[in-house]
Design an enzyme around this catalytic site. Sequence first.
Site, PDB file in Angstrom:
ATOM      1  N   ILE A  61       0.898  -1.164   0.000  1.00 20.62           N
ATOM      2  CA  ILE A  61       0.000   0.000   0.000  1.00 20.62           C
ATOM      3  C   ILE A  61       0.933   1.208   0.000  1.00 20.62           C
ATOM      4  CG2 ILE A  61      -0.213  -0.078   2.543  1.00 20.62           C
ATOM      5  CD1 ILE A  61      -2.989   1.165   2.301  1.00 20.62           C
ATOM      6  N   SER A  62       0.663   2.178  -0.864  1.00 19.71           N
ATOM      7  CA  SER A  62       1.566   3.314  -1.015  1.00 19.71           C
ATOM      8  C   SER A  62       1.647   4.135   0.267  1.00 19.71           C
ATOM      9  CB  SER A  62       1.099   4.211  -2.162  1.00 19.71           C
ATOM     10  OG  SER A  62       0.946   3.474  -3.347  1.00 19.71           O
ATOM     11  N   GLN A  63       2.774   4.842   0.405  1.00 20.65           N
ATOM     12  CA  GLN A  63       2.991   5.734   1.543  1.00 20.65           C
ATOM     13  C   GLN A  63       1.929   6.848   1.509  1.00 20.65           C
ATOM     14  OE1 GLN A  63       6.896   7.344   1.242  1.00 20.65           O
ATOM     15  NE2 GLN A  63       6.803   8.360   3.222  1.00 20.65           N
TER      16      GLN A  63
END
Length: 213
Positions: A61-63
Amino acid sequence: MDAITSTRSKMVDGIFARLGYRDAEVECIMKEIPRHLFVDSAQEHDAYKDTALPIGFGQTISQPSMVAMMTHELAPRSGDKILEIGTGSGYQTAILSYYTPRLYTVERLADLSRRAQGLLESLNLRNIIYKIGDGSVGWESWAPYDRIIVAAGAPVVSDVLKRQLADGGRLVIPIGDRDAQHLLRVERHGDSFVETDLGECRFVPLLGTQGFK
Ligand code: SAH
């Protein structure tokens, strides 16, 4: 405000303090969305730290600060037709769904796509059209799109994606090699495409016909 809501709110305030600008709409949406539901339960305690986290199948999951910046740079307008490539956990999808009911999202891994769909539906975020397949070639059937966002690192801005961008439209995409990229914003004006480099970033690779082999 309960403890989770206030932790989430602090995370979002911190992100925008570090970014050095404000975006009332993105801030408000990110304060609403329960990111802890989009990560593995074992990672839940880290869901409100500004970091990427594993979501299984070798993906992340992206930052949150990257999601904030990408959404800000995408600058979706209400009602825009949006294509997202790399559904992953569905967190960015959830944010985009606040802007428009015309949201199309493609994920190559069936398990991730189905899990995201189940979660987003349970949050009552409907009106999202899902596809399992190679999004490196966009999604021709619904083109052109006002906005295209790619959540995986690509080797080049492919002509295939450019063609699916509406005139006046915007594409946000990480471009580089497998390990490190630069985030680009590409704006279409007729037949010309204006690229702006938004700085370094690190995404998992975009795999597929127009991605890495
Ligand atoms: N926005 C997502 C990012 C997930 S990581 C999130 O925050 O959860 C990037 C995702 O892109 C991964 O799920 C990966 O499987 C997917 N992906 C990689 N190549 C792809 C392709 N060609 N088409 C569609 N999805 C792809």
